[in-house]
Design an enzyme around this catalytic site. Structure first.
Site, PDB file in Angstrom:
ATOM      1  N   ALA A  74     -37.827 -69.850 -22.206  1.00 47.48           N
ATOM      2  CA  ALA A  74     -37.935 -70.219 -23.624  1.00 47.48           C
ATOM      3  C   ALA A  74     -37.239 -69.212 -24.545  1.00 47.48           C
ATOM      4  CB  ALA A  74     -39.402 -70.362 -24.006  1.00 47.48           C
ATOM      5  N   HIS A 117     -30.371 -72.179 -15.781  1.00 49.61           N
ATOM      6  CA  HIS A 117     -31.539 -73.010 -16.107  1.00 49.61           C
ATOM      7  C   HIS A 117     -31.734 -74.029 -15.000  1.00 49.61           C
ATOM      8  CE1 HIS A 117     -31.861 -71.244 -20.020  1.00 49.61           C
ATOM      9  NE2 HIS A 117     -30.553 -71.400 -20.159  1.00 49.61           N
ATOM     10  N   LEU A 118     -32.987 -74.190 -14.612  1.00 51.00           N
ATOM     11  CA  LEU A 118     -33.292 -75.180 -13.575  1.00 51.00           C
ATOM     12  C   LEU A 118     -32.981 -76.586 -14.068  1.00 51.00           C
ATOM     13  CD1 LEU A 118     -36.468 -73.231 -13.145  1.00 51.00           C
ATOM     14  CD2 LEU A 118     -35.202 -73.820 -11.099  1.00 51.00           C
ATOM     15  N   ARG A 151     -32.698 -82.664 -22.768  1.00 51.25           N
ATOM     16  CA  ARG A 151     -34.082 -82.484 -23.201  1.00 51.25           C
ATOM     17  C   ARG A 151     -34.156 -82.388 -24.737  1.00 51.25           C
ATOM     18  NH1 ARG A 151     -36.741 -77.954 -19.686  1.00 51.25           N
ATOM     19  NH2 ARG A 151     -38.588 -78.936 -20.602  1.00 51.25           N
ATOM     20  N   TYR A 201     -39.035 -79.477 -13.321  1.00 52.34           N
ATOM     21  CA  TYR A 201     -38.587 -78.247 -12.655  1.00 52.34           C
ATOM     22  C   TYR A 201     -38.636 -78.307 -11.137  1.00 52.34           C
ATOM     23  CZ  TYR A 201     -38.998 -76.383 -17.377  1.00 52.34           C
ATOM     24  OH  TYR A 201     -38.849 -76.172 -18.723  1.00 52.34           O
ATOM     25  N   ASN A 253     -32.438 -66.135 -16.145  1.00 52.82           N
ATOM     26  CA  ASN A 253     -32.999 -67.346 -16.738  1.00 52.82           C
ATOM     27  C   ASN A 253     -33.987 -66.865 -17.798  1.00 52.82           C
ATOM     28  OD1 ASN A 253     -34.331 -69.654 -17.511  1.00 52.82           O
ATOM     29  ND2 ASN A 253     -34.601 -70.452 -15.437  1.00 52.82           N
ATOM     30  N   GLU A 313     -26.067 -67.036 -16.946  1.00 56.70           N
ATOM     31  CA  GLU A 313     -27.329 -67.659 -17.380  1.00 56.70           C
ATOM     32  C   GLU A 313     -27.609 -68.897 -16.525  1.00 56.70           C
ATOM     33  OE1 GLU A 313     -28.024 -67.906 -21.624  1.00 56.70           O
ATOM     34  OE2 GLU A 313     -28.625 -70.002 -21.396  1.00 56.70           O
ATOM     35  N   ARG A 368     -45.597 -76.169 -12.263  1.00 54.76           N
ATOM     36  CA  ARG A 368     -45.265 -76.380 -13.680  1.00 54.76           C
ATOM     37  C   ARG A 368     -44.358 -77.609 -13.841  1.00 54.76           C
ATOM     38  NH1 ARG A 368     -40.997 -72.786 -17.280  1.00 54.76           N
ATOM     39  NH2 ARG A 368     -41.380 -73.895 -19.228  1.00 54.76           N
ATOM     40  N   PRO A 408     -40.397 -66.157 -19.308  1.00 51.63           N
ATOM     41  CA  PRO A 408     -41.770 -66.650 -19.378  1.00 51.63           C
ATOM     42  C   PRO A 408     -41.999 -67.994 -18.699  1.00 51.63           C
ATOM     43  CG  PRO A 408     -40.676 -66.804 -21.518  1.00 51.63           C
ATOM     44  CD  PRO A 408     -39.795 -65.980 -20.637  1.00 51.63           C
ATOM     45  N   ASN A 409     -43.158 -68.071 -18.072  1.00 48.92           N
ATOM     46  CA  ASN A 409     -43.662 -69.292 -17.423  1.00 48.92           C
ATOM     47  C   ASN A 409     -42.966 -69.649 -16.114  1.00 48.92           C
ATOM     48  OD1 ASN A 409     -45.630 -69.886 -19.503  1.00 48.92           O
ATOM     49  ND2 ASN A 409     -43.898 -70.416 -20.800  1.00 48.92           N
ATOM     50  N   ASP A 428     -29.151 -59.490 -27.757  1.00 55.15           N
ATOM     51  CA  ASP A 428     -28.571 -58.189 -28.090  1.00 55.15           C
ATOM     52  C   ASP A 428     -28.609 -57.246 -26.883  1.00 55.15           C
ATOM     53  OD1 ASP A 428     -28.066 -59.063 -30.637  1.00 55.15           O
ATOM     54  OD2 ASP A 428     -29.600 -57.840 -31.612  1.00 55.15           O
ATOM     55  N   ARG A 478     -33.882 -77.296 -27.382  1.00 56.38           N
ATOM     56  CA  ARG A 478     -33.371 -76.613 -26.175  1.00 56.38           C
ATOM     57  C   ARG A 478     -31.849 -76.671 -26.078  1.00 56.38           C
ATOM     58  NH1 ARG A 478     -38.191 -75.886 -23.168  1.00 56.38           N
ATOM     59  NH2 ARG A 478     -39.666 -77.565 -23.590  1.00 56.38           N
TER      60      ARG A 478
END
Ligand code: DQA
Length: 144
Positions: free
Chosen positions: A76, A99-100, A106, A22, A73, A97, A17, A9-10, A86, A110
């Site tokens: 959230a 993450h930017l 943070r 980011y 990624n 995985e 954003r 999301p987002n 799962d 998170r």
């Protein structure tokens, strides 16, 4: 080799954003860069972005036997989704995985990833370049 790139999301808002966190690269820009980088290594990509948890779960549920690896990624949902965790565990496809941002720099909420423990590893804090690092790691891992 075919790899699934899943963004949560987002992330379609990247570019505008919270650029201080980011950066200004768009998701299309990141995926285009990754696609070129992957093609040089003989890797094909399918890229999916969704704001909807169930879409991510469904994409993971369909991944077995189709993809050699997954770059994800979860955004959230990293911090909240037992369902995505799962699905990652159930699909049996190695995942990295991404993450930017460096989530450990943070807010405390998170600092916990529900999804990282069912991934091969994690790359964070390098903006869009992290997706390239994740691809290298995944190719190396799948080749083992
Ligand atoms: C993010 C970090 C998450 O905490 C956040 O919810 C995101 C983006 C990152 O790429 O830095 O949406 O996954």
């Amino acid at each position: 080799m075919r790899i699934l790139v899943l963004n949560g999301p987002n992330l379609k808002l990247l570019g505008t954003r919270e650029p201080a966190i980011y950066g200004t690269e768009t998701l299309d820009g990141i995926i285009a860069r990754l696609r070129t980088y992957a093609a040089e290594k003989g890797v094909a990509l399918d890229a999916v972005q969704s704001d909807i948890e169930g879409d991510l779960v469904a994409a993971l549920g369909a991944a077995r036997g189709v993809y050699a690896g997954i770059i994800i990624n979860p955004a959230a949902y990293t911090h909240t989704s037992v369902a995505v965790r799962d699905a990652l565990a159930a699909c049996g496809v190695p995942a990295v995985e991404v993450h930017l941002s460096n989530t450990y720099r943070r807010e405390a909420f998170r600092h916990t990833s529900l999804t990282a423990p069912v991934c091969v590893g994690q790359v964070m804090g390098f903006g869009g370049f992290g997706y390239l690092l994740a691809l290298d790691a995944l190719v190396q891992q799948v080749g083992k």
